[in-house]
Design a protein around this motif. Sequence first.
Motif, short mmCIF file in Angstrom:
data_model
loop_
_atom_site.label_atom_id
_atom_site.label_comp_id
_atom_site.label_asym_id
_atom_site.label_seq_id
_atom_site.Cartn_x
_atom_site.Cartn_y
_atom_site.Cartn_z
N ARG A 142 0.83 -1.20 0.00
CA ARG A 142 0.00 0.00 0.00
C ARG A 142 0.88 1.26 0.00
NH1 ARG A 142 -3.10 3.48 -1.49
NH2 ARG A 142 -4.43 4.63 -0.04
N GLU A 192 -0.47 11.07 3.96
CA GLU A 192 -1.29 9.85 4.00
C GLU A 192 -0.56 8.66 4.61
OE1 GLU A 192 -4.26 7.38 0.96
OE2 GLU A 192 -2.75 8.74 0.13
N VAL A 196 -1.87 5.20 7.21
CA VAL A 196 -1.72 3.90 6.56
C VAL A 196 -0.80 3.00 7.38
CG1 VAL A 196 -0.76 2.72 4.53
CG2 VAL A 196 -2.24 4.71 4.23
N PRO A 201 -8.49 3.90 10.29
CA PRO A 201 -9.63 3.77 9.36
C PRO A 201 -9.46 4.62 8.10
CG PRO A 201 -10.39 4.13 11.61
CD PRO A 201 -8.92 4.37 11.62
N LYS A 202 -10.17 4.23 7.05
CA LYS A 202 -10.09 4.93 5.76
C LYS A 202 -10.43 6.42 5.90
CE LYS A 202 -9.04 1.54 2.95
NZ LYS A 202 -7.76 1.53 2.19
N GLU A 205 -7.32 8.18 6.82
CA GLU A 205 -6.44 8.26 5.65
C GLU A 205 -6.89 9.41 4.74
OE1 GLU A 205 -6.00 4.66 3.45
OE2 GLU A 205 -5.74 3.42 5.24
N ALA A 206 -8.20 9.46 4.49
CA ALA A 206 -8.75 10.50 3.60
C ALA A 206 -8.53 11.90 4.20
CB ALA A 206 -10.23 10.26 3.34
#
Length: 336
Positions: A142, A192, A196, A201-202, A205-206
Amino acid sequence: MAVVLPFESAPEASIESLVRLVQPDMERVNATILSRTGSDVTKIPEVANHLISSGGKRLRPMLVLATAQMCGYQGDAQTKIAAAVEFLHTATLLHDDVVDESELRRGKATARMLWGNEMSVLVGDFLLGQSMRMMVEVGSLRCMEILSTAAAVIAEGEVMQLAAAKNTETTEDAYLAVIRSKTAELFAAAAEFGPVLAGRPKAEEAACRSYGTNLGIAFQLVDDALDYGGRAAELGKNVGDDFREGKITLPVVLAFRRGNDAERAFWRKALEQGEADDAALETAVGLMHKHRAIEDTCERAKHYGAIATDALGLFPASPVKRALADAVAFAISRAH
């Protein structure tokens, strides 16, 4: 010829708190950078260290370290990732200076002026290779995806900028697309990595990616304004270099759009036909002042800076979160 840039950010805005919080990790990053520029080919460390040691703030690797800290990451992968980010950034600078035929970078002669274009390009390629090698050592697919995607997007941004060079018909949307790719993408990637690595949680990250993206846009817009309203000592390059190179930046876009037919004819003559001497630069700055192009570029920067700060709202209060917000204020306050 200078224009006072109208920022209301506090004059004391700085990245000192960020520097202090990441200092132990940054010392390891700097050691990694020095060790990875080593090569039996003596010219490679000579050229690479000319730029790497020239006084850049290393804001991008600090974002890797700070977001990892904010997200509670406990490992040591951030060291190699931060070094890889700095290598990618340095490689793009070496390549940029060749494409732009730049003479100064951070107040010093560019590598291309000292060693030539070919050497600058090849050492940039070496740094790209070292960057990817470190990402492989980290072992996160990733993270590799984030950095390799950033490298491709940055290259796309460079090509977009080259295609738009000297094109006075460039729109604000088209220009923002260029700087999103060319500048903001690496800020976004750097920010980011923290969530990661920490397995957050996503949404987090966002949020970090949004912070980095909008900080990067604000940072570039301030640079755009400083090219017409700053001082060489602040810029680390000659004032008006963008103008002389025929670069279409936001102050130019705004002044061109708001000008009359005679003024637009001036811009075409200066940028498209290359008649951009010192007298033309003085005229350009005067037109920008007349149409508030520099001031409104600053206002755009403040807008994106506010988005970056708001993106941090998802995270609990902490010294590192406050330091990341201070970094936004610092990016904006450079226009004082």
